[in-house]
Design a protein around this motif. Sequence first.
Motif, short mmCIF file in Angstrom:
data_model
loop_
_atom_site.label_atom_id
_atom_site.label_comp_id
_atom_site.label_asym_id
_atom_site.label_seq_id
_atom_site.Cartn_x
_atom_site.Cartn_y
_atom_site.Cartn_z
N VAL A 156 -1.72 9.10 1.81
CA VAL A 156 -0.60 9.13 2.75
C VAL A 156 0.07 7.76 2.70
O VAL A 156 -0.57 6.75 3.07
CB VAL A 156 -1.04 9.45 4.18
N ALA A 157 1.31 7.71 2.25
CA ALA A 157 1.98 6.43 2.07
C ALA A 157 2.24 5.72 3.39
O ALA A 157 2.19 4.49 3.47
CB ALA A 157 3.29 6.63 1.32
N THR A 158 2.52 6.47 4.47
CA THR A 158 2.93 5.85 5.72
C THR A 158 1.83 5.04 6.39
O THR A 158 2.12 4.06 7.09
CB THR A 158 3.42 6.93 6.71
N ASP A 159 0.57 5.42 6.19
CA ASP A 159 -0.50 4.66 6.83
C ASP A 159 -1.53 4.10 5.84
O ASP A 159 -2.54 3.53 6.24
CB ASP A 159 -1.22 5.51 7.88
N ASP A 197 6.01 -2.19 4.11
CA ASP A 197 4.62 -2.24 4.53
C ASP A 197 4.21 -0.92 5.17
O ASP A 197 5.04 -0.20 5.73
CB ASP A 197 4.39 -3.38 5.52
N VAL A 198 2.91 -0.65 5.14
CA VAL A 198 2.40 0.56 5.78
C VAL A 198 2.50 0.41 7.29
O VAL A 198 2.43 -0.69 7.84
CB VAL A 198 0.94 0.83 5.36
N ASP A 199 2.68 1.54 7.99
CA ASP A 199 2.75 1.53 9.45
C ASP A 199 1.37 1.40 10.07
O ASP A 199 1.21 0.84 11.15
CB ASP A 199 3.42 2.82 9.96
N GLU A 200 0.38 1.95 9.40
CA GLU A 200 -1.00 1.89 9.87
C GLU A 200 -1.91 1.54 8.70
O GLU A 200 -1.53 1.68 7.54
CB GLU A 200 -1.43 3.23 10.48
N ILE A 210 -2.40 -7.38 1.62
CA ILE A 210 -1.22 -7.87 0.92
C ILE A 210 -0.15 -8.38 1.89
O ILE A 210 0.75 -9.12 1.48
CB ILE A 210 -0.61 -6.81 -0.02
N ARG A 211 -0.26 -8.04 3.18
CA ARG A 211 0.68 -8.59 4.16
C ARG A 211 0.40 -10.07 4.41
O ARG A 211 1.24 -10.76 4.99
CB ARG A 211 0.61 -7.78 5.45
#
Length: 281
Positions: A156-159, A197-200, A210-211
């Motif tokens: 899941v890309a979003t999290d 960036d991912v949300d979760e 990586i953030r």
Amino acid sequence: MQGLVVKNTGNIYSVKTDGGVVECRIKGNFRLKDIKSTNPVAVGDYVKISMREDNTAYISDILPRRNYIVRKASNLSKQSHILAANVDVCLLVVTVNYPATSTTFIDRFLASAEAYRVPVVLVFNKADLYSEAELASMESLIALYESIGYRCLRTVATDGQGIEELKEIVKGRVSLLAGNSGVGKSTLINLIMRMYDVDEGAIRIDGVDIRDISQKTLRSNIGVVLQESFLFTGSVWQNLTYAKPNATHEEVIAAAKQAEIYDDILAMPKGFDTYVGERGT
């Protein structure tokens, strides 16, 4: 001299050797050999290089391939296109919906990979978008393909779900990312590059989020060719130096020649100073 083909742009092949990357062409006699593919040399090939007196490099021979994976021509010809050679693992990204990947496509891809001894991992993407019925369908497909020996991942890309596991699979291995248009291949790559960036959750490289790595440092160590070309409003020179504003004159000229657009740029009214609009208008 020997090396590994890491990129192909038109009729120019970038070959990584112990002394660095060498830009090569292929000799004409490759076209006369009994090669059934549209591209006699592919990314992933180990090749021999010969140098001419004018320092022009040519690929003189292809070393035996451990494996390769092909895409058959859509017409009735017997030719095929080699996607990559000497592949350690292929990641086939599939979706139950948005868009739907047919089992016919999956099975044909798996059959082709098996024929050429390329291991495949099925990556089921976009699970966050599915209805209960679609999730049930996805789990049924996963159970089916796992029962015949294929490893399956849920991403899941979003999290960031499944991204860590995905990265462990490709770490230190020659990997091919494949799948129909729209299944999320570019999204998975963009997450690694921090285009967003991912949300979760989190994406880590060697255990580091990586953030916590600056975008400049991260992207300076990643090369990418986008699916669609894009021009920004400004000069040709400004577009070529967008990602590296401090590029030297020699670097810009070399990049233009490598992309095979140098002669086209010189033919423009003001050469590298020619103004172009967004998307080339």
